[in-house]
Design a protein around this motif. Structure first.
Motif, mmCIF file in Angstrom:
data_model
loop_
_atom_site.group_PDB
_atom_site.id
_atom_site.type_symbol
_atom_site.label_atom_id
_atom_site.label_comp_id
_atom_site.label_asym_id
_atom_site.label_seq_id
_atom_site.Cartn_x
_atom_site.Cartn_y
_atom_site.Cartn_z
ATOM 1 N N TYR A 9 -40.645 -9.813 -64.110
ATOM 2 C CA TYR A 9 -39.594 -9.952 -65.100
ATOM 3 C C TYR A 9 -39.089 -11.388 -65.062
ATOM 4 N N THR A 15 -34.346 -7.094 -63.741
ATOM 5 C CA THR A 15 -35.450 -6.348 -63.130
ATOM 6 C C THR A 15 -35.039 -4.917 -62.830
ATOM 7 N N SER A 18 -33.655 -2.847 -65.798
ATOM 8 C CA SER A 18 -34.603 -2.301 -66.771
ATOM 9 C C SER A 18 -35.514 -1.271 -66.148
ATOM 10 N N TYR A 180 -38.798 -6.223 -70.119
ATOM 11 C CA TYR A 180 -40.158 -6.736 -70.136
ATOM 12 C C TYR A 180 -40.665 -6.859 -71.565
ATOM 13 N N SER A 185 -41.137 -14.167 -71.685
ATOM 14 C CA SER A 185 -41.671 -14.078 -70.322
ATOM 15 C C SER A 185 -41.238 -15.267 -69.498
#
Lengths: 318, 551
Positions: A9, A15, A18, A180, A185
């Motif tokens: 992530y 992180t 999610s 994600y 990214s």
């Protein structure tokens, strides 16, 4: 980490916030620790599941809750067959510096059929012979833990986070992890920095023993301060210094601690108070100063720091 | 003055533009009474055509789409049946032996779509890129031996693929060149990670510099930056609104806005996409009836919209929303993730595009990922708002701050766009983007594809509808070395799969022409030219200068 798959992530907070809603939906049950960090709390809130909090690090309390849940299940077996159960715990708790009793958690997992999500932000790169975290520290098979999530911002000095585990579990997040799919990214710069840090970790496994030494030393050195008590395990690199007797009001506590921090700062020791958003936390930890150790600090520096803190504490609190 | 990308003549708030002398001075609202009234009418005082298309597909296309999904579902059931009975080998990952008697982690149906429909065409997503995502990029070649269950890299690299999918509106995401030297220096001086939150020890002087620059760029009083765009929304909306407040959000808002709204605990009501009547009706109901049970007035009403919607390419109707907001005394939160840097005559976003006063919008939010070639998000607005967020934002207290080289990259690109580095390169890029957008859209419309969205938006969705065509489109184009992004369910409605093009200022006319030719062939090969509004490509048959004056 010697797992099948991992997913990256671009932000540490996102992180775990999610990962939890990707698996646990409305109607599922999550058992979480009271002192879980804010990111976990937000993840639980976003998942809309039933949350049951157990007392910090208290396995008896967790067992009691699990037993109650089992009794509920027997009343309604059809519903029980579809509600998933999860236990969320941290390897080393950021808010208190304690370590979670992982062997007992694994036993409870098999007894009551719940899945474990472990959050290893503080323990990744710290515990264990090769820095693989709390599973290596206790010698537990990593496949027993369903999901390990950590952020790369503490040990790897980069930005971002990762989740690792078996392909069966992790692959689901590629389509349903909100942080994600719906987010940009990680920039290659930060990913390359993290790769380099991992290479360093693999090449020098001696680092972890050195870090443990230093943590133990600081822990011992800060023990004798009057008026402040040390909260945290001896091998945890982030300790909390709390007031032994609080003055009664949180603001006064915070002011006193801020005095200590300011005076230490003027003697060139940088410390900080652990900051919380008072209105948003479910279970607010008491105000404290967070002391963090790194491998690069030499022994003299550690001694000097401990001595300074002692002096300042005595000056301010007496 | 060249009117690129907006058409509206700029108002004098920006210090690098000449003030227009025909009375449109938004810096002094009280002086010019007519300007104020025109705004309250809901129309911009200089009329600019706002052209948006959302054409519906012909009926036979919809029938075939649903038929395609139906057949896929039937086959899915058949294969699940065969897998359950062991006739077919199951290639997917399975649960551990020891945990077989646990409650299953995934419902069977949740994964049905993933297992049976998505797996077949999975090779079009998650493609690994191995160079900077400029207008040309390199991709790692990968093949699958077992129908997309696993992939293997052949080791070859597909070089110079034309990039029509990256959010690279101003061409800032490029390979290293001399102008990025400052980023390298910052990296060497500050390192990569910050390892602390804003409240504790993570506020660097780079952050302060960046925040001042962002505030100057947007013409607002103050700004605050965060480490991730998604997290900016999901962690600051709960800090601004809470229980007892009302959030009116657009139908097609991004997942981060929806998550932030849900986490805040306020009541959420949804209005139809860009539909001002629907919004007005909701506002009237909210003001008249108040909270659901107690009938008390709402504490705050917040309207959440986006500048450009990424799946539709439509631009928000800002003048009307601002008029509604002033009439009903609500607050406006605008998420300019895609529109900052890409619309407006100097790239300042939708507020400049419509020629409005920056003080009309209460909360500006945006990300640095798309036009600045970096990552992170910001929130800007009045100084007391930003000061409140500095204390109460969840991200400031618990999440690490932005990394220094990332901040430096944003500073560098923002200075370039604003022209502070002494060249006009920034302005040229914005104008080039507008030219490219107009050209591409015009040509696609001529060819007869169905395109959604506003004429000026650089995000162009091209409708494909059928799942089979989605896969064929992406694979054929990759063979011709053009990389596109295709999107299907669940990011779009089930029957409206699309390919989304993102135009960049770095695209040259030749590259756009190559792509257009390839699309033309694709359209004929796959029968994608559904549009019934084809503009005639024939030349006009009369010549104005040959009219004779009647005398």
């Amino acid at each position: 980490m010697k797992t099948e798959e991992a997913i990256i992530y671009s932000y540490g907070f996102a992180t775990i916030a999610s990962a939890i809603p990707a698996y646990s939906k409305r109607g599922d049950i999550v058992f979480a620790d009271r002192a879980a960090c804010f990111a976990i709390q937000k993840g639980l809130q976003a998942s809309r599941s039933d949350i049951k909090l157990f007392k910090h690090n208290d396995m008896a309390d967790l067992e009691r809750l699990l037993k109650e849940q089992e009794i509920e299940d027997q009343k309604n077996p059809r519903k029980a067959r579809v509600t998933r159960r999860f236990i969320v715990a941290e390897g080393l708790y950021v808010n208190t510096g304690a370590i979670c009793p992982l062997p007992e958690l694994v036993k409870l997992k098999y007894k009551y059929k719940a899945r474990i999500f472990l959050e290893e932000s503080l323990s990744f790169g710290v515990l264990g012979e090769h820095g693989r975290g709390v599973t290596e520290h206790f010698g537990i098979n990593i496949d027993d833990i369903d999901l390990i999530s950590a952020n790369m911002e503490n040990s790897l000095a980069s930005i971002g986070g990762f989740c690792c585990g078996r392909s069966f579990v992790i692959d689901h997040q590629r389509l349903s992890g909100q942080g994600y799919c719906f987010s940009a990214s990680l920039p290659p710069l930060l990913a390359a920095a993290a790769i380099e840090a991992l290479n360093i970790m693999e090449e020098n496994p001696g680092l972890f023993a050195v870090l443990k030494e230093k943590c133990k030393r600081i822990h011992k050195a800060l023990q004798g301060i009057s008026g402040l008590k040390v909260v945290g395990e001896s091998f945890s690199p982030a300790l909390h210094l709390q007031l032994e007797e609080s003055t009664g009001s949180r603001e006064k506590d915070i002011k006193l601690l801020q005095e200590i921090v300011n005076q230490c700062m003027s003697r060139s020791i940088a410390l900080t108070q652990a900051r919380y958003l008072e209105k948003e936390e479910k279970c607010l930890p008491p105000p404290s100063i967070r002391v963090v150790v790194t491998v690069e600090q030499t022994e003299e520096e550690l001694e000097r720091a401990a001595a300074t803190i002692k002096e300042v504490a005595q000056a301010v609190l007496l | 003055m060249a009117n690129s990308g907006g058409g509206a003549v700029c108002n004098g708030n920006l210090h690098n533009h000449r003030k227009q002398s025909d009375g449109s001075q938004s810096g002094n609202y009280t002086e010019n009474g007519t300007v104020k009234e025109a705004q309250q009418n809901g129309k911009p005082h200089i009329y600019k055509p706002f052209v948006e298309f959302f054409e519906e597909a012909p009926l036979h296309v919809m029938v075939f789409t649903y038929l395609g999904y139906g057949i896929g579902t039937l086959f899915g059931y058949l294969r699940d049946f065969m897998r359950n009975w062991g006739i077919e080998k199951c290639n997917a990952a399975v649960e551990r032996e020891e945990q077989k008697d646990f409650v299953p982690l995934y419902q069977n149906f949740e994964n049905f779509y993933t297992r049976n429909l998505y797996m077949r065409i999975r090779d079009n997503w998650n493609r690994p890129v191995c160079s900077a995502p400029g207008s040309l990029f390199d991709m790692l070649e990968r093949v699958s031996d077992d129908y997309n269950w696993t992939f293997r890299y052949t080791g070859r690299i597909i070089k110079d693929v034309i990039n029509m999918g990256s959010y690279n509106f101003l061409g800032m995401a490029a390979r290293y060149d001399e102008s990025m030297r400052t980023v390298k220096e910052v990296l060497e001086a500050y390192g990569v990670g910050v390892a602390s939150t804003r409240h504790e020890m993570g506020t660097l002087d780079k952050h302060a510099e960046l925040e001042d620059l962002v505030a100057k760029f947007l013409n607002v009083e103050a700004a605050m930056v965060f480490g991730m765009g998604f997290a900016t929304n999901s962690m600051n909306i709960p800090a601004l609104v809470g229980k007892g407040c009302l959030i009116l959000s657009d139908e097609l808002n991004h997942a981060s806005l929806v998550l932030g709204a849900r986490l805040s605990g306020a009541t959420i009501r949804i209005f139809k996409h860009n539909n001002m009547q629907s919004l007005e009706k909701l506002l009237r109901d909210a003001v008249i009836y108040g909270q659901p049970r107690t009938r008390r007035a709402w504490k705050k009403i917040l309207i959440l919209v986006e500048g450009i919607y990424s799946m539709e390419g439509s631009i928000v109707r800002l003048p009307q929303i601002v008029a509604l907001k002033k009439k009903y005394k609500a607050y406006l939160y605008i998420d300019e993730a895609h529109s900052i840097g890409s619309v407006g005559p100097t790239g300042r976003g939708v507020v400049e595009f419509f020629g409005m006063d920056p003080r009309d919008v209460d909360v500006y939010m945006g990300t640095f990922t798309k036009s600045f070639g970096s990552s992170g998000g910001y929130i800007a607005g009045r100084k007391d708002l930003v000061d409140y967020l500095r204390i109460h934002s969840h991200s400031a207290a618990y999440a690490v701050s932005m990394s220094p080289p990332i901040a430096e990259q944003i500073i560098r690109s923002m200075k370039l766009i604003m022209g502070l580095d002494g060249t006009t390169q920034g302005l040229q890029r914005v104008q080039q983007l507008a030219k490219n957008t107009r050209y591409f859209r015009q040509r696609l419309n001529e060819m007869g594809f169905i395109i959604y969205g506003n004429e000026e938006s650089p995000v162009i969705p091209l409708l494909l509808y059928m799942p089979g065509k989605v896969a064929a489109f992406a694979r054929h184009l990759l063979k011709r070395k053009i990389g596109v992004v295709v999107v299907g369910f669940p990011a779009t409605p089930l029957a409206e799969a699309r390919a989304r093009f993102c135009i960049s200022a770095a695209h040259t006319r030749e590259q756009l022409d190559t792509v257009l030719e390839a699309l033309d062939e694709m359209g004929d090969l796959l029968y994608l030219k559904y549009s019934r509004h084809r503009k005639s490509a024939r030349p006009e048959l009369y010549d104005e200068t040959s009219f004779e004056l009647e005398d």
